[in-house]
Design an enzyme around this catalytic site. Structure first.
Site, PDB file in Angstrom:
ATOM      1  N   LYS A 124     114.242  -1.129  49.443  1.00  0.00           N
ATOM      2  CA  LYS A 124     114.802   0.017  50.166  1.00  0.00           C
ATOM      3  C   LYS A 124     115.458  -0.459  51.461  1.00  0.00           C
ATOM      4  O   LYS A 124     114.983  -1.385  52.114  1.00  0.00           O
ATOM      5  CB  LYS A 124     113.714   1.044  50.481  1.00  0.00           C
ATOM      6  CG  LYS A 124     113.276   1.808  49.238  1.00  0.00           C
ATOM      7  CD  LYS A 124     112.274   2.883  49.539  1.00  0.00           C
ATOM      8  CE  LYS A 124     112.809   4.026  50.334  1.00  0.00           C
ATOM      9  NZ  LYS A 124     113.557   5.024  49.582  1.00  0.00           N
ATOM     10  N   SER A 125     116.525   0.206  51.849  1.00  0.00           N
ATOM     11  CA  SER A 125     117.279  -0.192  53.039  1.00  0.00           C
ATOM     12  C   SER A 125     116.434  -0.102  54.307  1.00  0.00           C
ATOM     13  O   SER A 125     116.619  -0.892  55.238  1.00  0.00           O
ATOM     14  CB  SER A 125     118.549   0.647  53.184  1.00  0.00           C
ATOM     15  OG  SER A 125     118.238   2.006  53.353  1.00  0.00           O
ATOM     16  N   THR A 126     115.488   0.818  54.359  1.00  0.00           N
ATOM     17  CA  THR A 126     114.629   0.958  55.545  1.00  0.00           C
ATOM     18  C   THR A 126     113.906  -0.351  55.837  1.00  0.00           C
ATOM     19  O   THR A 126     113.835  -0.794  56.985  1.00  0.00           O
ATOM     20  CB  THR A 126     113.613   2.094  55.333  1.00  0.00           C
ATOM     21  OG1 THR A 126     114.335   3.313  55.125  1.00  0.00           O
ATOM     22  CG2 THR A 126     112.686   2.247  56.525  1.00  0.00           C
TER      23      THR A 126
ATOM     24  N   LEU B  20     104.525  -6.438  43.555  1.00  0.00           N
ATOM     25  CA  LEU B  20     105.616  -6.494  44.533  1.00  0.00           C
ATOM     26  C   LEU B  20     105.377  -7.637  45.508  1.00  0.00           C
ATOM     27  O   LEU B  20     104.246  -7.853  45.947  1.00  0.00           O
ATOM     28  CB  LEU B  20     105.649  -5.185  45.347  1.00  0.00           C
ATOM     29  CG  LEU B  20     105.727  -3.877  44.576  1.00  0.00           C
ATOM     30  CD1 LEU B  20     105.301  -2.720  45.456  1.00  0.00           C
ATOM     31  CD2 LEU B  20     107.138  -3.667  44.064  1.00  0.00           C
ATOM     32  N   GLU B  21     106.435  -8.350  45.862  1.00  0.00           N
ATOM     33  CA  GLU B  21     106.340  -9.368  46.909  1.00  0.00           C
ATOM     34  C   GLU B  21     107.168  -8.900  48.096  1.00  0.00           C
ATOM     35  O   GLU B  21     108.333  -8.532  47.944  1.00  0.00           O
ATOM     36  CB  GLU B  21     106.862 -10.710  46.434  1.00  0.00           C
ATOM     37  CG  GLU B  21     106.689 -11.797  47.487  1.00  0.00           C
ATOM     38  CD  GLU B  21     107.950 -12.583  47.780  1.00  0.00           C
ATOM     39  OE1 GLU B  21     108.047 -13.119  48.899  1.00  0.00           O
ATOM     40  OE2 GLU B  21     108.826 -12.658  46.921  1.00  0.00           O
TER      41      GLU B  21
ATOM     42  N   GLN C 233      99.265  -5.254  33.015  1.00  0.00           N
ATOM     43  CA  GLN C 233      98.610  -5.636  34.280  1.00  0.00           C
ATOM     44  C   GLN C 233      98.322  -4.420  35.145  1.00  0.00           C
ATOM     45  O   GLN C 233      99.063  -3.445  35.141  1.00  0.00           O
ATOM     46  CB  GLN C 233      99.448  -6.663  35.042  1.00  0.00           C
ATOM     47  CG  GLN C 233     100.732  -6.133  35.624  1.00  0.00           C
ATOM     48  CD  GLN C 233     101.586  -7.236  36.246  1.00  0.00           C
ATOM     49  OE1 GLN C 233     101.423  -8.412  35.976  1.00  0.00           O
ATOM     50  NE2 GLN C 233     102.515  -6.832  37.087  1.00  0.00           N
TER      51      GLN C 233
END
Length: 188
Positions: A111-113, A136-137, A180
């Site tokens: 996300k741009s934020t 997620l990394e 997973q």
């Protein structure tokens, strides 16, 4: 191949459980508090990260080796936010569980934020017939500590539908990350 719209995403979530839990619209406020948006957007779905984090540490000076991964390279943290040290990274998983159809490839973009704060989100493509929570990394590219918020939007999934069915899906190949749950570390 075509990118799929909000109508298609809602239909697939409703009829096939493609995303669970699923938010029909973009959520920007929870309990009268502003959050980083998540839910269905025009041509994608903004996911949230769960409150379990694995923060990278070099305290034991371990070698990062994907074939022989040393779990002591991470500190576990359960919190509504996670502070990532400068020039380091943390792992988390999505709140949402995905079931990708056989004729769909899913790409994840940050996300741009977060991008505007120097926090990069990295996820490999979700292959046809893969299912599970997405690991997620979050890379902190800045020389300062950076915060990531649990249960708020962190990345957007974009769905591409092929005009033909693949010969071999992730499920067919018995992929090692199939099904997973939670944060999943590298498997050799």
């Amino acid at each position: 191949m075509s990118i799929k719209s909000d109508r298609w995403i809602r239909q697939m979530a409703s009829d096939h459980g493609m995303i669970e839990p699923f938010e029909h619209d973009q959520i920007r406020h929870v309990n009268n508090r502003r959050v980083i948006s998540y839910g269905t957007s025009s041509y994608g779905y903004d996911v949230r990260c769960a409150a379990d984090f694995k923060v990278f540490t070099n305290i034991d000076s371990a070698i990062v080796d994907p074939k022989e991964f040393d779990e002591s390279s991470f500190v576990d943290k359960r919190s509504e936010s996670c502070v990532i040290p400068p020039n380091s990274f943390a792992l988390a998983s999505t709140v949402e569980y995905f079931r990708i159809p056989r004729n769909v490839l899913t790409i994840c973009l940050g996300k741009s934020t977060y991008a505007r704060c120097g926090i990069i989100v990295n996820v490999t493509p979700l292959e046809p017939e893969w299912e599970g929570h997405v690991t997620l990394e979050f890379s902190n590219t800045t020389p300062l500590p950076a915060r990531v918020y649990a249960n708020e939007g962190v990345a957007q999934m974009i769905f591409f539908e092929s005009d033909e069915i693949c010969e071999s899906s992730y499920r067919d190949r018995g992929g090692k990350y199939q099904g997973q749950t939670g944060v999943t570390l590298p498997k050799a």
